[in-house]
Design a protein around this motif. Structure first.
Motif, PDB file in Angstrom:
ATOM      1  N   LEU A 312      14.745  -2.979 -18.908  1.00  0.00           N
ATOM      2  CA  LEU A 312      16.177  -2.711 -18.967  1.00  0.00           C
ATOM      3  C   LEU A 312      16.599  -2.359 -20.392  1.00  0.00           C
ATOM      4  O   LEU A 312      16.203  -3.026 -21.356  1.00  0.00           O
ATOM      5  N   GLN A 313      17.398  -1.311 -20.507  1.00  0.00           N
ATOM      6  CA  GLN A 313      17.902  -0.880 -21.805  1.00  0.00           C
ATOM      7  C   GLN A 313      19.394  -0.590 -21.693  1.00  0.00           C
ATOM      8  O   GLN A 313      19.900  -0.252 -20.624  1.00  0.00           O
ATOM      9  N   GLU A 314      20.069  -0.723 -22.829  1.00  0.00           N
ATOM     10  CA  GLU A 314      21.516  -0.494 -22.853  1.00  0.00           C
ATOM     11  C   GLU A 314      21.805   0.955 -23.229  1.00  0.00           C
ATOM     12  O   GLU A 314      21.295   1.471 -24.221  1.00  0.00           O
ATOM     13  N   TYR A 315      22.624   1.604 -22.413  1.00  0.00           N
ATOM     14  CA  TYR A 315      22.999   2.995 -22.646  1.00  0.00           C
ATOM     15  C   TYR A 315      24.517   3.089 -22.843  1.00  0.00           C
ATOM     16  O   TYR A 315      25.275   2.411 -22.132  1.00  0.00           O
ATOM     17  N   HIS A 316      24.928   3.912 -23.807  1.00  0.00           N
ATOM     18  CA  HIS A 316      26.359   4.114 -24.056  1.00  0.00           C
ATOM     19  C   HIS A 316      26.887   5.203 -23.127  1.00  0.00           C
ATOM     20  O   HIS A 316      26.306   6.287 -23.013  1.00  0.00           O
ATOM     21  N   PRO A 318      29.352   8.154 -22.026  1.00  0.00           N
ATOM     22  CA  PRO A 318      30.171   9.157 -22.727  1.00  0.00           C
ATOM     23  C   PRO A 318      31.658   8.797 -22.697  1.00  0.00           C
ATOM     24  O   PRO A 318      32.149   8.209 -21.723  1.00  0.00           O
ATOM     25  N   ALA A 319      32.363   9.123 -23.791  1.00  0.00           N
ATOM     26  CA  ALA A 319      33.783   8.764 -23.924  1.00  0.00           C
ATOM     27  C   ALA A 319      34.626   9.307 -22.775  1.00  0.00           C
ATOM     28  O   ALA A 319      35.613   8.688 -22.359  1.00  0.00           O
ATOM     29  N   VAL A 320      34.248  10.461 -22.255  1.00  0.00           N
ATOM     30  CA  VAL A 320      35.020  11.061 -21.156  1.00  0.00           C
ATOM     31  C   VAL A 320      35.016  10.161 -19.931  1.00  0.00           C
ATOM     32  O   VAL A 320      36.027  10.017 -19.234  1.00  0.00           O
ATOM     33  N   LEU A 321      33.864   9.516 -19.671  1.00  0.00           N
ATOM     34  CA  LEU A 321      33.755   8.674 -18.483  1.00  0.00           C
ATOM     35  C   LEU A 321      34.239   7.245 -18.724  1.00  0.00           C
ATOM     36  O   LEU A 321      34.538   6.529 -17.767  1.00  0.00           O
ATOM     37  N   GLN A 322      34.304   6.830 -19.997  1.00  0.00           N
ATOM     38  CA  GLN A 322      34.720   5.451 -20.274  1.00  0.00           C
ATOM     39  C   GLN A 322      36.129   5.180 -19.756  1.00  0.00           C
ATOM     40  O   GLN A 322      36.410   4.105 -19.211  1.00  0.00           O
ATOM     41  N   SER A 323      37.019   6.149 -19.910  1.00  0.00           N
ATOM     42  CA  SER A 323      38.396   5.949 -19.461  1.00  0.00           C
ATOM     43  C   SER A 323      38.500   5.912 -17.937  1.00  0.00           C
ATOM     44  O   SER A 323      39.437   5.339 -17.387  1.00  0.00           O
ATOM     45  N   VAL A 324      37.496   6.500 -17.264  1.00  0.00           N
ATOM     46  CA  VAL A 324      37.529   6.546 -15.799  1.00  0.00           C
ATOM     47  C   VAL A 324      36.986   5.269 -15.190  1.00  0.00           C
ATOM     48  O   VAL A 324      37.613   4.663 -14.309  1.00  0.00           O
ATOM     49  N   GLY A 326      35.966   2.467 -17.046  1.00  0.00           N
ATOM     50  CA  GLY A 326      36.323   1.270 -17.795  1.00  0.00           C
ATOM     51  C   GLY A 326      35.162   0.568 -18.471  1.00  0.00           C
ATOM     52  O   GLY A 326      35.329  -0.540 -18.971  1.00  0.00           O
ATOM     53  N   TRP A 327      33.974   1.166 -18.485  1.00  0.00           N
ATOM     54  CA  TRP A 327      32.801   0.582 -19.142  1.00  0.00           C
ATOM     55  C   TRP A 327      32.440   1.409 -20.366  1.00  0.00           C
ATOM     56  O   TRP A 327      32.576   2.620 -20.376  1.00  0.00           O
ATOM     57  N   LYS A 328      31.952   0.710 -21.408  1.00  0.00           N
ATOM     58  CA  LYS A 328      31.486   1.398 -22.605  1.00  0.00           C
ATOM     59  C   LYS A 328      29.967   1.547 -22.608  1.00  0.00           C
ATOM     60  O   LYS A 328      29.434   2.501 -23.166  1.00  0.00           O
ATOM     61  N   THR A 329      29.306   0.565 -22.042  1.00  0.00           N
ATOM     62  CA  THR A 329      27.838   0.611 -21.957  1.00  0.00           C
ATOM     63  C   THR A 329      27.394   0.201 -20.558  1.00  0.00           C
ATOM     64  O   THR A 329      28.157  -0.395 -19.800  1.00  0.00           O
ATOM     65  N   VAL A 330      26.149   0.534 -20.254  1.00  0.00           N
ATOM     66  CA  VAL A 330      25.572   0.154 -18.971  1.00  0.00           C
ATOM     67  C   VAL A 330      24.092  -0.140 -19.178  1.00  0.00           C
ATOM     68  O   VAL A 330      23.432   0.497 -20.000  1.00  0.00           O
TER      69      VAL A 330
END
Length: 444
Positions: A312-316, A318-324, A326-330
């Motif tokens: 498992l790794q943490e991925y950021h 994209p800013a465009v999808l963050q507002s949709v 509500g997550w910054k990382t996954v």
């Protein structure tokens, strides 16, 4: 003029009979059988009903459209249950099943040529076809044995000899079949015999080569076997479902029952399914570890420390999808990203294997390759997309996943003469010393 008018009218009537069934849409998937206007693999012109009698009685009150839906659904669930069962039994059983499927697909295609070209009087045709199948399997699986069971091969003298001269033996076996074919040529059957010779070799190329690649994918880890196959199955089912309920727009003339609605719905469903299935399977070492042969116990083992691909790794996001969302990382497994490529191929390119099979069946005026599975046709009808998928997965692994295999390099090293081994050892030692990785012949 009257004769010409009758001839033109007759041709128009034939064209209308061929075109009329193509207007109906019921959302069959990329590998589904053709319209009812074509014969069911027989020469009588009327398709036979191969549905089990118990299902016929249970579904007798339904229309033919819904009856076909239920028959396909029940048999699909049964095949999925069988698929899970053989996965549970392990890699050896999976390899045996792949071999059985290969033989059955070969038999179905060869029998089509045998019946369509009325090859009943050709001397040795079926004997030679099966002989060539044996030769090609001996070549491919002999290569596999040498690659994956090198220690076992070197331990047994007969196997060591067979391995050393494997390609020569394979070529000699093929030459025997080639000479038998030349000796079997009969003056009145020359053209037909060469037709069937080409038919056999194309069938071998399509069926045996692809099944061999499936085995190679399995050795890389069961996840490389299960996920691609499951994506094709998912696309097959979901394209049928979307097409059945929402299909209105024809997709391709080769397969008039395929629709854009089914094609697009199957694509999005398959990509989502591939991501979820990969997440579930990537957490189990029994699925992600390469299948290896343990020389001490003389059996296959699946045991390793999972590579970074299955950590498992943490991925950021994209800013465009963050507002949709509500997550910054996954948190994801890197393999899930690769699964998007696999599922995309399964849903966009994989169906062309089905379209190819549809064109093949139309060319020879048959409905299905066989009637092995009620409501689905023959084994080849279910695996037409799988073979194309197997090639893509093998190429994908070689291009983006697999690096040089240390075990294979060691195998090649051990087959060299002692003086060659010493030369390579000294060269490698000097190279590592220059890079500062060795000092006075010892590891730092």
């Amino acid at each position: 003029m009257t004769e010409l008018r009758h001839r033109v009218t007759g041709e128009q009537e034939l064209d209308e009979k061929e075109i009329e069934p193509e207007v109906k849409l019921d959302g069959e998937t990329a590998s589904d059988s053709e319209g009812k206007a074509e014969t069911g693999g027989t020469h009588q012109g009327t398709p036979s009903d191969d549905t089990p009698e118990v299902l016929n009685r249970a579904l007798s009150s339904l229309s033919s459209r819904w009856k076909n839906w239920w028959v396909r659904g029940i048999l699909t669930l049964a095949m999925i249950a069988f698929f899970f069962f053989i996965i549970y039994l392990g890699p050896i059983v999976l390899m045996m099943i792949v071999m059985c499927v290969q033989i059955k697909c070969f038999q179905e295609i060869i029998m089509i040529g045998y019946n369509v070209y009325h090859s009943y009087d050709l001397p040795w045709f079926r004997t030679l076809s099966w002989y060539f199948l044996l030769c090609v399997n001996y070549f491919f699986y002999g290569e596999t044995v040498t690659d994956y069971f090198f220690t076992l091969v070197q331990r047994e003298e007969p196997l060591r000899i067979l391995s050393k001269y494997h390609r020569f033996i394979s070529f000699a076996l093929y030459l025997i079949g080639f000479c038998m074919f030349v000796l079997s040529l009969v003056k009145k059957h020359y053209r037909l015999q060469f037709y069937m010779f080409g038919w056999t070799h194309v069938t071998l190329l399509i069926v045996v080569t692809q099944s061999h690649l499936i085995i190679h994918n399995l050795f890389e880890g069961m996840i490389w076997f299960i996920v691609p196959i499951s994506c094709v199955i998912c696309n097959d089912i979901m394209a049928y479902m979307f097409g059945f309920f929402f299909g209105r727009t024809p997709l391709i003339k080769l397969s008039p029952k395929k629709t854009w609605e089914g094609f697009i719905g199957g694509f999005f469903s398959t990509v989502l399914f591939g991501i979820l299935l990969s997440y579930v399977m990537a957490g189990y070492s029994s699925f992600v570890c390469p299948v290896e042969f343990d020389n001490d116990t003389n059996r296959f083992i699946v045991d390793c420390e999972p590579s970074d691909l299955f950590q498992l790794q943490e991925y950021h996001i994209p800013a465009v999808l963050q507002s949709v969302i509500g997550w910054k990382t996954v948190w994801m497994y890197p393999f899930q990203i690769h699964s998007i490529s696999l599922s995309t191929f399964a849903s966009l390119i994989g169906p062309f294997g089905g379209f190819f099979a549809s064109g093949f069946k139309r060319a020879f005026k048959i409905k299905d390759f066989a009637n092995t599975i009620p409501g689905h046709g023959g084994i080849m009808d279910r695996f037409d997309c799988q073979y194309l998928m197997a090639t893509f997965v093998n190429v994908y692994i070689a291009s983006f996943i697999r690096g040089p295999n240390p075990s294979k390099l060691i195998q090649q090293f051990l087959t060299l003469r002692p003086d060659q081994q010493i030369h390579i050892f000294n060269t490698l030692k000097s190279h590592l010393t220059e890079r500062g990785m060795l000092e006075n012949g010892e590891g730092l």
